[in-house]
Design a protein around this motif. Structure first.
Motif, PDB file in Angstrom:
ATOM      1  N   ALA A  31       0.888  -1.248   0.053  1.00  0.00           N
ATOM      2  CA  ALA A  31      -0.063   0.103   0.002  1.00  0.00           C
ATOM      3  C   ALA A  31       0.859   1.020  -0.007  1.00  0.00           C
ATOM      4  O   ALA A  31       0.534   2.148  -0.650  1.00  0.00           O
ATOM      5  N   LEU A  32       1.878   1.142   0.714  1.00  0.00           N
ATOM      6  CA  LEU A  32       2.784   2.569   0.792  1.00  0.00           C
ATOM      7  C   LEU A  32       3.482   2.605  -0.652  1.00  0.00           C
ATOM      8  O   LEU A  32       3.595   3.699  -1.071  1.00  0.00           O
ATOM      9  N   SER A  33       4.080   1.574  -1.099  1.00  0.00           N
ATOM     10  CA  SER A  33       4.641   1.518  -2.371  1.00  0.00           C
ATOM     11  C   SER A  33       3.703   1.996  -3.550  1.00  0.00           C
ATOM     12  O   SER A  33       4.239   3.071  -4.271  1.00  0.00           O
ATOM     13  N   ALA A  34       2.440   1.637  -3.408  1.00  0.00           N
ATOM     14  CA  ALA A  34       1.515   2.240  -4.469  1.00  0.00           C
ATOM     15  C   ALA A  34       1.370   3.614  -4.393  1.00  0.00           C
ATOM     16  O   ALA A  34       1.034   4.271  -5.405  1.00  0.00           O
ATOM     17  N   SER A  35       1.400   4.096  -3.124  1.00  0.00           N
ATOM     18  CA  SER A  35       1.057   5.613  -2.858  1.00  0.00           C
ATOM     19  C   SER A  35       2.318   6.384  -3.168  1.00  0.00           C
ATOM     20  O   SER A  35       2.348   7.660  -3.010  1.00  0.00           O
ATOM     21  N   GLY A  36       3.456   5.681  -3.577  1.00  0.00           N
ATOM     22  CA  GLY A  36       4.799   6.456  -3.762  1.00  0.00           C
ATOM     23  C   GLY A  36       5.577   7.105  -2.417  1.00  0.00           C
ATOM     24  O   GLY A  36       6.473   7.743  -2.584  1.00  0.00           O
ATOM     25  N   LEU A  37       5.049   6.102  -1.486  1.00  0.00           N
ATOM     26  CA  LEU A  37       5.632   6.550  -0.233  1.00  0.00           C
ATOM     27  C   LEU A  37       6.747   5.434   0.197  1.00  0.00           C
ATOM     28  O   LEU A  37       6.248   4.379   0.380  1.00  0.00           O
ATOM     29  N   SER A  38       7.775   5.776   0.939  1.00  0.00           N
ATOM     30  CA  SER A  38       8.814   5.007   1.535  1.00  0.00           C
ATOM     31  C   SER A  38       8.373   4.805   2.798  1.00  0.00           C
ATOM     32  O   SER A  38       7.608   5.371   3.413  1.00  0.00           O
ATOM     33  N   ASP A  39       8.749   3.706   3.566  1.00  0.00           N
ATOM     34  CA  ASP A  39       8.275   3.602   4.959  1.00  0.00           C
ATOM     35  C   ASP A  39       8.650   4.939   5.732  1.00  0.00           C
ATOM     36  O   ASP A  39       7.621   5.260   6.466  1.00  0.00           O
ATOM     37  N   ILE A  40       9.663   5.517   5.976  1.00  0.00           N
ATOM     38  CA  ILE A  40      10.124   6.971   6.546  1.00  0.00           C
ATOM     39  C   ILE A  40       9.301   7.951   5.979  1.00  0.00           C
ATOM     40  O   ILE A  40       8.839   8.915   6.830  1.00  0.00           O
ATOM     41  N   LEU A 101       2.673  19.890   6.574  1.00  0.00           N
ATOM     42  CA  LEU A 101       2.095  18.914   5.680  1.00  0.00           C
ATOM     43  C   LEU A 101       1.424  20.007   4.857  1.00  0.00           C
ATOM     44  O   LEU A 101       0.822  21.110   5.235  1.00  0.00           O
ATOM     45  N   THR A 102       1.638  19.959   3.365  1.00  0.00           N
ATOM     46  CA  THR A 102       0.773  20.612   2.463  1.00  0.00           C
ATOM     47  C   THR A 102      -0.357  19.970   2.129  1.00  0.00           C
ATOM     48  O   THR A 102      -0.576  18.954   2.570  1.00  0.00           O
ATOM     49  N   ASP A 103      -1.228  20.772   1.368  1.00  0.00           N
ATOM     50  CA  ASP A 103      -2.699  20.211   0.965  1.00  0.00           C
ATOM     51  C   ASP A 103      -2.418  18.810   0.259  1.00  0.00           C
ATOM     52  O   ASP A 103      -2.768  17.961   0.191  1.00  0.00           O
ATOM     53  N   ALA A 104      -1.265  18.723  -0.738  1.00  0.00           N
ATOM     54  CA  ALA A 104      -0.931  17.733  -1.382  1.00  0.00           C
ATOM     55  C   ALA A 104      -0.635  16.542  -0.491  1.00  0.00           C
ATOM     56  O   ALA A 104      -0.872  15.435  -0.964  1.00  0.00           O
ATOM     57  N   GLY A 105       0.271  16.915   0.448  1.00  0.00           N
ATOM     58  CA  GLY A 105       0.789  16.063   1.456  1.00  0.00           C
ATOM     59  C   GLY A 105      -0.518  15.300   2.290  1.00  0.00           C
ATOM     60  O   GLY A 105      -0.713  14.022   2.380  1.00  0.00           O
ATOM     61  N   ARG A 106      -1.467  16.283   2.550  1.00  0.00           N
ATOM     62  CA  ARG A 106      -2.720  15.696   3.154  1.00  0.00           C
ATOM     63  C   ARG A 106      -3.322  14.861   2.283  1.00  0.00           C
ATOM     64  O   ARG A 106      -4.164  13.823   2.821  1.00  0.00           O
ATOM     65  N   ALA A 107      -3.555  15.092   1.074  1.00  0.00           N
ATOM     66  CA  ALA A 107      -4.308  14.525   0.112  1.00  0.00           C
ATOM     67  C   ALA A 107      -3.751  13.134  -0.176  1.00  0.00           C
ATOM     68  O   ALA A 107      -4.209  12.273  -0.013  1.00  0.00           O
ATOM     69  N   ARG A 108      -2.351  13.109  -0.210  1.00  0.00           N
ATOM     70  CA  ARG A 108      -1.768  11.658  -0.415  1.00  0.00           C
ATOM     71  C   ARG A 108      -1.814  10.887   0.882  1.00  0.00           C
ATOM     72  O   ARG A 108      -2.110   9.804   0.853  1.00  0.00           O
ATOM     73  N   LEU A 109      -1.774  11.250   2.040  1.00  0.00           N
ATOM     74  CA  LEU A 109      -1.838  10.512   3.251  1.00  0.00           C
ATOM     75  C   LEU A 109      -3.506  10.322   3.184  1.00  0.00           C
ATOM     76  O   LEU A 109      -3.647   8.981   3.631  1.00  0.00           O
ATOM     77  N   VAL A 112      -3.760   7.183   0.877  1.00  0.00           N
ATOM     78  CA  VAL A 112      -3.247   5.708   1.325  1.00  0.00           C
ATOM     79  C   VAL A 112      -3.935   5.284   2.711  1.00  0.00           C
ATOM     80  O   VAL A 112      -4.169   4.054   2.941  1.00  0.00           O
ATOM     81  N   LEU A 113      -4.509   6.177   3.415  1.00  0.00           N
ATOM     82  CA  LEU A 113      -4.964   5.610   4.848  1.00  0.00           C
ATOM     83  C   LEU A 113      -6.047   4.525   4.813  1.00  0.00           C
ATOM     84  O   LEU A 113      -5.873   3.655   5.511  1.00  0.00           O
ATOM     85  N   PRO A 114      -6.946   4.606   3.799  1.00  0.00           N
ATOM     86  CA  PRO A 114      -8.082   3.548   3.795  1.00  0.00           C
ATOM     87  C   PRO A 114      -7.421   2.255   3.672  1.00  0.00           C
ATOM     88  O   PRO A 114      -7.745   1.310   4.372  1.00  0.00           O
ATOM     89  N   VAL A 115      -6.534   2.167   2.695  1.00  0.00           N
ATOM     90  CA  VAL A 115      -5.847   0.679   2.388  1.00  0.00           C
ATOM     91  C   VAL A 115      -4.989   0.241   3.846  1.00  0.00           C
ATOM     92  O   VAL A 115      -4.917  -0.771   4.149  1.00  0.00           O
ATOM     93  N   HIS A 116      -4.137   1.445   4.106  1.00  0.00           N
ATOM     94  CA  HIS A 116      -3.486   0.794   5.186  1.00  0.00           C
ATOM     95  C   HIS A 116      -4.140   0.575   6.521  1.00  0.00           C
ATOM     96  O   HIS A 116      -3.806  -0.306   7.248  1.00  0.00           O
ATOM     97  N   LEU A 117      -5.106   1.299   6.718  1.00  0.00           N
ATOM     98  CA  LEU A 117      -6.142   1.059   7.869  1.00  0.00           C
ATOM     99  C   LEU A 117      -6.803  -0.282   7.913  1.00  0.00           C
ATOM    100  O   LEU A 117      -6.857  -1.285   8.563  1.00  0.00           O
ATOM    101  N   ARG A 118      -7.092  -0.764   6.380  1.00  0.00           N
ATOM    102  CA  ARG A 118      -7.775  -1.888   6.136  1.00  0.00           C
ATOM    103  C   ARG A 118      -6.722  -3.013   6.431  1.00  0.00           C
ATOM    104  O   ARG A 118      -7.007  -4.142   7.255  1.00  0.00           O
ATOM    105  N   ASP A 119      -5.201  -2.796   6.103  1.00  0.00           N
ATOM    106  CA  ASP A 119      -4.242  -3.793   6.318  1.00  0.00           C
ATOM    107  C   ASP A 119      -3.974  -4.002   7.824  1.00  0.00           C
ATOM    108  O   ASP A 119      -3.718  -5.260   7.992  1.00  0.00           O
ATOM    109  N   ILE A 120      -4.043  -2.694   8.640  1.00  0.00           N
ATOM    110  CA  ILE A 120      -3.840  -2.951  10.259  1.00  0.00           C
ATOM    111  C   ILE A 120      -4.952  -3.819  10.596  1.00  0.00           C
ATOM    112  O   ILE A 120      -4.734  -4.572  11.658  1.00  0.00           O
ATOM    113  N   GLU A 121      -6.193  -3.485  10.245  1.00  0.00           N
ATOM    114  CA  GLU A 121      -7.452  -4.152  10.795  1.00  0.00           C
ATOM    115  C   GLU A 121      -7.293  -5.841  10.525  1.00  0.00           C
ATOM    116  O   GLU A 121      -7.299  -6.814  11.368  1.00  0.00           O
TER     117      GLU A 121
END
Length: 180
Positions: A31-40, A101-109, A112-121
């Motif tokens: 999910a993180l890779s698909a969003s273009g974000l590394s772990d950090i 965090l910029t508006d673009a950063g908030r949008a990216r977050l 990715v959060l719905p998929v990330h939260l499903r994975d956590i769940e």
């Protein structure tokens, strides 16, 4: 009676923790890779998103992530180039700056959060009852507060502790975020 030190439950606890951590990271990676974000990158954007005013002093961000100041600078440089974060000068201390965090950063977050939260769940919190999760979170916080006491630097909880200590804050009151 002699107990074999290799059978020590402390080794088992550390081993299980390491296995769970590695497994969770592997499950979250797609999910993180698909969003273009590394772990950090994700951790940084998430910490900013969960912080008061969606910003943190660079030194607090370094403390929270466990990165060196030069390491967090490199992460912020990369996120700033991608338009997800911006640097903001501190009005009360010219030596300090914030990562915000910029508006673009908030949008990216938010993307990715719905998929990330499903994975956590599905592979973590959903496996625990409400009572187990509450106890588990309390236990993790107890351990975290010993091994990484700076992990909440700059958050509403840390700001409340600072205010209780009698130091003056130069920002308007912000609703307290849930503890991480």
């Amino acid at each position: 009676m002699n107990v074999n030190p290799l059978d020590d439950p402390r080794l088992t606890a550390m081993g299980l923790l390491a296995e769970v951590h590695a497994g969770l990271i592997a499950r979250m990676q797609p999910a993180l890779s698909a969003s273009g974000l590394s772990d950090i990158d994700f951790e940084t954007v998430l910490r900013l998103g969960r912080s008061p005013w969606q910003r943190l002093r660079m030194t607090d961000l370094a403390a929270q992530t466990g990165l060196s100041t030069s390491g967090v600078t490199r992460v912020i440089d990369r996120l700033e180039r991608d338009g997800l974060v911006e640097r903001v000068a501190c009005s009360s201390d010219r030596r300090a700056s914030y990562a915000a965090l910029t508006d673009a950063g908030r949008a990216r977050l938010e993307a990715v959060l719905p998929v990330h939260l499903r994975d956590i769940e599905s592979c973590f919190t959903g496996l625990l009852s409400d009572d187990e999760l509450t106890a588990f979170l309390a236990t993790l916080r107890k351990i975290r507060d010993v091994v990484r006491p700076c992990a909440t630097a700059g958050t509403a909880s840390a700001a409340a502790a600072t205010a209780r200590a009698g130091e003056e804050l130069h920002l308007p009151r912000q609703p307290q975020q849930p503890r991480r």
